[in-house]
Design a protein around this motif. Structure first.
Motif, short mmCIF file in Angstrom:
data_model
loop_
_atom_site.label_atom_id
_atom_site.label_comp_id
_atom_site.label_asym_id
_atom_site.label_seq_id
_atom_site.Cartn_x
_atom_site.Cartn_y
_atom_site.Cartn_z
N THR A 1 3.84 -1.98 -7.43
CA THR A 1 5.11 -2.46 -7.98
C THR A 1 4.96 -3.16 -9.32
OG1 THR A 1 4.98 -4.58 -6.82
CG2 THR A 1 6.08 -2.76 -5.65
N ALA A 2 3.75 -3.26 -9.83
CA ALA A 2 3.52 -4.00 -11.07
C ALA A 2 3.74 -3.11 -12.30
CB ALA A 2 2.11 -4.57 -11.09
N PRO A 3 4.24 -3.68 -13.38
CA PRO A 3 4.42 -2.92 -14.61
C PRO A 3 3.10 -2.37 -15.18
CG PRO A 3 5.60 -5.02 -14.74
CD PRO A 3 4.78 -5.04 -13.48
N VAL A 4 1.97 -2.95 -14.76
CA VAL A 4 0.67 -2.52 -15.31
C VAL A 4 -0.01 -1.45 -14.45
CG1 VAL A 4 0.29 -4.71 -16.51
CG2 VAL A 4 -0.55 -4.41 -14.17
N ASP A 5 0.68 -0.91 -13.45
CA ASP A 5 0.05 0.08 -12.57
C ASP A 5 -0.49 1.28 -13.33
OD1 ASP A 5 0.49 -1.49 -10.35
OD2 ASP A 5 2.23 -0.36 -9.64
N SER A 6 0.22 1.75 -14.34
CA SER A 6 -0.27 2.90 -15.10
C SER A 6 -1.54 2.54 -15.88
CB SER A 6 0.80 3.44 -16.04
OG SER A 6 1.17 2.47 -17.00
N VAL A 7 -1.62 1.33 -16.39
CA VAL A 7 -2.83 0.87 -17.09
C VAL A 7 -4.00 0.83 -16.10
CG1 VAL A 7 -3.91 -1.09 -18.28
CG2 VAL A 7 -1.55 -0.44 -18.82
N ILE A 8 -3.75 0.33 -14.90
CA ILE A 8 -4.80 0.27 -13.88
C ILE A 8 -5.32 1.68 -13.60
CG2 ILE A 8 -5.26 -0.29 -11.45
CD1 ILE A 8 -3.13 -2.57 -11.80
N GLY A 9 -4.40 2.63 -13.48
CA GLY A 9 -4.79 4.03 -13.27
C GLY A 9 -5.61 4.58 -14.43
N GLU A 10 -5.20 4.27 -15.66
CA GLU A 10 -5.94 4.71 -16.84
C GLU A 10 -7.37 4.16 -16.83
OE1 GLU A 10 -3.82 3.46 -20.33
OE2 GLU A 10 -1.97 4.46 -19.67
N LEU A 11 -7.54 2.99 -16.26
CA LEU A 11 -8.86 2.36 -16.20
C LEU A 11 -9.70 2.88 -15.04
CD1 LEU A 11 -7.69 -1.27 -17.02
CD2 LEU A 11 -9.08 0.20 -18.50
N GLY A 12 -9.14 3.84 -14.29
CA GLY A 12 -9.89 4.47 -13.21
C GLY A 12 -9.79 3.76 -11.88
N HIS A 13 -8.76 2.94 -11.71
CA HIS A 13 -8.61 2.19 -10.47
C HIS A 13 -7.29 2.50 -9.79
CE1 HIS A 13 -12.21 -0.20 -11.07
NE2 HIS A 13 -11.86 -0.30 -12.33
N GLU A 14 -7.22 2.16 -8.51
CA GLU A 14 -6.03 2.31 -7.70
C GLU A 14 -5.37 0.94 -7.58
OE1 GLU A 14 -3.22 4.15 -5.43
OE2 GLU A 14 -4.92 5.20 -6.30
N PRO A 15 -4.09 0.78 -7.95
CA PRO A 15 -3.46 -0.54 -7.90
C PRO A 15 -3.06 -0.97 -6.48
CG PRO A 15 -1.88 1.07 -8.69
CD PRO A 15 -3.20 1.80 -8.52
N ASN A 16 -4.05 -1.02 -5.61
CA ASN A 16 -3.79 -1.40 -4.22
C ASN A 16 -4.11 -2.88 -4.00
OD1 ASN A 16 -6.61 -1.57 -3.86
ND2 ASN A 16 -6.74 0.53 -3.13
N GLY A 17 -3.93 -3.35 -2.78
CA GLY A 17 -4.17 -4.75 -2.49
C GLY A 17 -5.60 -5.18 -2.71
N TYR A 18 -6.55 -4.28 -2.46
CA TYR A 18 -7.96 -4.62 -2.66
C TYR A 18 -8.28 -4.81 -4.14
CZ TYR A 18 -8.07 -3.01 2.14
OH TYR A 18 -7.81 -2.84 3.47
N PHE A 19 -7.70 -3.95 -4.98
CA PHE A 19 -7.88 -4.09 -6.42
C PHE A 19 -7.34 -5.45 -6.88
CE2 PHE A 19 -6.18 -3.96 -10.69
CZ PHE A 19 -7.31 -3.60 -11.41
N TRP A 20 -6.13 -5.79 -6.41
CA TRP A 20 -5.51 -7.05 -6.82
C TRP A 20 -6.32 -8.26 -6.32
CZ3 TRP A 20 -2.48 -7.57 -10.72
CH2 TRP A 20 -1.71 -6.50 -11.13
N ALA A 21 -6.97 -8.14 -5.18
CA ALA A 21 -7.85 -9.22 -4.73
C ALA A 21 -9.00 -9.40 -5.72
CB ALA A 21 -8.38 -8.95 -3.32
#
Length: 112
Positions: free
Chosen positions: A22-42
């Motif tokens: 739900t974050a506005p930066v989800d596409s950036v996280i994807g570009e960086l090779g990550h999944e914007p899930n709860g574990y990433f946010w931890a």
């Protein structure tokens, strides 16, 4: 923009929540090779605490899931500080890019 929610499910017990995806930066996280899930946010929270607010270390615990980030504890003030830190990253793509790039350069591995 506030994405995180601070709840008090029981008197004196607090939870800081973020719904993954739900974050506005989800596409950036994807570009960086990550999944914007709860574990990433931890991982984001761990990096923020260790680099920007080490006084928060040990004042709450993490309990992420795939669909949600959760930090919890009895120290409302500490969770409010974490909320403020995370909101700045969750709403600013360049800040997220720097955080991930710098953390990975130091050897931090995001668990996503």
């Amino acid at each position: 923009m506030t994405l995180l929610r601070l709840n008090e499910p029981l008197p004196g017990q607090y939870s800081l929540l973020l719904d993954a995806g739900t974050a506005p930066v989800d596409s950036v996280i994807g570009e960086l090779g990550h999944e914007p899930n709860g574990y990433f946010w931890a991982g984001v929270a761990e990096v923020l605490v260790s680099t920007e607010s080490p006084a928060l270390e040990g004042r709450f615990a993490y309990d992420p899931e795939a669909g949600m980030f959760c930090a919890y504890g009895t120290d409302r003030g500490a969770l409010q500080e974490l909320e403020a830190l995370m909101n700045t990253v969750a709403t600013d793509g360049e800040r997220m890019r720097r955080l991930v790039t710098d953390a990975e350069a130091r050897g931090f591995e995001f668990d996503d």
